[in-house]
Design a protein around this motif. Structure first.
Motif, PDB file in Angstrom:
ATOM      1  N   ASP A   1      -9.660 -43.452 -30.398  1.00  7.05           N
ATOM      2  CA  ASP A   1      -9.524 -44.097 -29.259  1.00  7.05           C
ATOM      3  C   ASP A   1      -8.260 -44.908 -29.658  1.00  7.05           C
ATOM      4  O   ASP A   1      -8.012 -45.770 -30.077  1.00  7.05           O
ATOM      5  CB  ASP A   1     -10.728 -45.099 -29.092  1.00  7.05           C
ATOM      6  N   ALA A   2      -7.250 -44.549 -28.524  1.00  5.55           N
ATOM      7  CA  ALA A   2      -5.972 -44.815 -28.576  1.00  5.55           C
ATOM      8  C   ALA A   2      -5.996 -46.469 -28.148  1.00  5.55           C
ATOM      9  O   ALA A   2      -4.956 -47.215 -28.396  1.00  5.55           O
ATOM     10  CB  ALA A   2      -4.929 -44.288 -27.760  1.00  5.55           C
ATOM     11  N   ASP A   3      -7.087 -46.967 -27.462  1.00  2.21           N
ATOM     12  CA  ASP A   3      -7.161 -48.320 -26.700  1.00  2.21           C
ATOM     13  C   ASP A   3      -7.901 -49.082 -27.690  1.00  2.21           C
ATOM     14  O   ASP A   3      -8.422 -50.206 -27.454  1.00  2.21           O
ATOM     15  CB  ASP A   3      -7.629 -47.905 -25.312  1.00  2.21           C
TER      16      ASP A   3
ATOM     17  N   LYS B   1      -9.316 -51.784 -29.949  1.00  3.95           N
ATOM     18  CA  LYS B   1      -8.937 -53.167 -30.272  1.00  3.95           C
ATOM     19  C   LYS B   1      -9.596 -53.792 -31.523  1.00  3.95           C
ATOM     20  O   LYS B   1     -10.986 -53.628 -31.624  1.00  3.95           O
ATOM     21  CB  LYS B   1      -9.193 -54.016 -29.096  1.00  3.95           C
TER      22      LYS B   1
ATOM     23  N   ALA C   1     -14.531 -49.650 -29.238  1.00  2.39           N
ATOM     24  CA  ALA C   1     -13.994 -48.558 -28.958  1.00  2.39           C
ATOM     25  C   ALA C   1     -15.002 -47.948 -28.003  1.00  2.39           C
ATOM     26  O   ALA C   1     -15.824 -48.273 -27.807  1.00  2.39           O
ATOM     27  CB  ALA C   1     -13.909 -47.673 -30.505  1.00  2.39           C
ATOM     28  N   LYS C   2     -14.386 -46.716 -27.275  1.00  2.00           N
ATOM     29  CA  LYS C   2     -15.182 -46.103 -26.590  1.00  2.00           C
ATOM     30  C   LYS C   2     -16.022 -44.973 -27.314  1.00  2.00           C
ATOM     31  O   LYS C   2     -15.656 -44.930 -28.353  1.00  2.00           O
ATOM     32  CB  LYS C   2     -14.079 -44.854 -25.640  1.00  2.00           C
TER      33      LYS C   2
END
Length: 340
Positions: free
Chosen positions: A131-133, A135, A147-148
């Motif tokens: 998951d590049a996003d 946090k 994360a997703k």
């Protein structure tokens, strides 16, 4: 004046040294987690899994074993429901065992690599890595990632919060949430032993089935003699689809209930009491599909059907019109009951 400058530069140098030894960046932590997951020879973990999607929270004790590269044993017990199931992966394939019924399924499946697994360490790490996003927040003792999830057939739980121990990088807690951030599934790890060792038969199918049977309460077996059961219906609704027929069919084991739902998303729902198999007929039933976690049990999902047992009752949804995600949704919602 010169002494003041010397003191200033000494203080500044000290601050820079402390900064260099300070908290790790998110990238550093992710790299450490990935390295840990890739180099582990194996592990043993214990956890409590709480499902809050139904009317009453369901709690499961989960024992997780993993031996590198791809041997797995996940044993899930629900004491209140006298229910136990095990997911086993060895060189022969992927199996789901239901010890109370002496029944097992064998899958041609990529499990556990094809979806998020909230109780497997490397799966949690991969969810963060991919998951590049993602946090990260940091507490005194923990790294906490949002994360997703990567659930194939359940888009209703897209977010997860994963907590790792700072010192050992062991998993501490996982919270799986819906789009409104309501916690639907929580896993709390109570023990984690990295680089655990296993004997030769730790992941053997027959050995695990036999040992799991011995742990089952006597009442579970006695219940099989009663042919009656409570009929359940899905509480999830498909627009334009409704129940149009219900039939009772007498079988050698009692009664099979067949419900027909018609509409754009038509399907057939079958349910019947099952009996304990003889020890001599423990050959696994082959399923060309995947094991899927329904929360309260592990189901067998194919392109056109989903089958699962809950207690001593076996259920199956079959359809040419439903997607896999829709079949999983209906199965998860099978908590409503009707009187017969």
């Amino acid at each position: 004046m010169k002494k003041h400058w010397v003191y200033f530069f000494s203080l500044l140098f000290g601050v820079l040294i402390l900064a260099g030894c300070g908290a790790k960046s998110e990238e550093d932590v992710i790299e450490d987690l990935q390295k840990k997951a890739e180099t582990l020879e194996g592990y043993k973990m214990e956890a409590k899994m709480t499902l809050t999607m139904g009317t009453d929270p369901q709690e499961y004790e989960v024992e997780i074993w993993h031996n590198r590269p791809d041997y797995y044993r996940v044993n899930m017990k629900n004491a209140k429901r006298d229910q136990s199931q095990m997911i086993l992966k060895n060189k022969e394939g992927v199996f789901v065992l239901t010890p109370a019924l002496k029944k097992s399924f064998k899958f041609q499946s990529e499990w556990p690599n094809n979806s998020s697994q909230p109780y497997l360490y490397e799966s949690l790490v991969n969810d963060v890595v991919e998951d590049a996003d993602a946090k990260m927040t940091e507490t005194k003792e923990h790294y906490v990632f949002e994360a997703k999830t990567r659930y194939q057939y359940n888009k209703m739980m897209p977010i997860q919060e994963i907590t790792f121990d700072k010192k050992t990088l062991a998993p501490v807690q996982v919270k799986i949430m819906d789009q409104d951030r309501n916690v639907m599934l929580a896993v709390e790890f109570s023990d984690a032993k990295f680089d655990a060792s296993f004997d030769e038969g730790s992941f053997d199918l027959n050995r695990n089935m036999t040992s799991a049977e011995m742990e089952m309460p006597v009442t579970t077996t006695n219940e099989q003699t009663d042919g009656s059961f409570t009929i359940k219906i899905p509480t999830a609704e498909l627009p334009g689809t409704s129940l149009v027929d219900e039939e009772e069919i007498s079988t050698a084991n009692g009664t099979r209930i067949v419900m027909t739902y018609d509409g754009e998303k038509s399907f057939t729902l079958m349910q019947e009491k099952v009996t304990v198999l003889d020890a001599a007929s423990m050959t696994p039933t082959f399923i060309d599909g995947d094991p899927v976690d329904l929360g309260f049990t592990i189901g067998a999902l194919t392109d056109r059907s989903i089958m699962w047992t809950d207690g001593s009752v076996e259920y199956m949804i079959a359809s040419n019109n439903l997607t896999k995600e829709e079949m999983v949704m209906l199965a998860k919602s099978m908590q409503g009951t009707v009187s017969k």
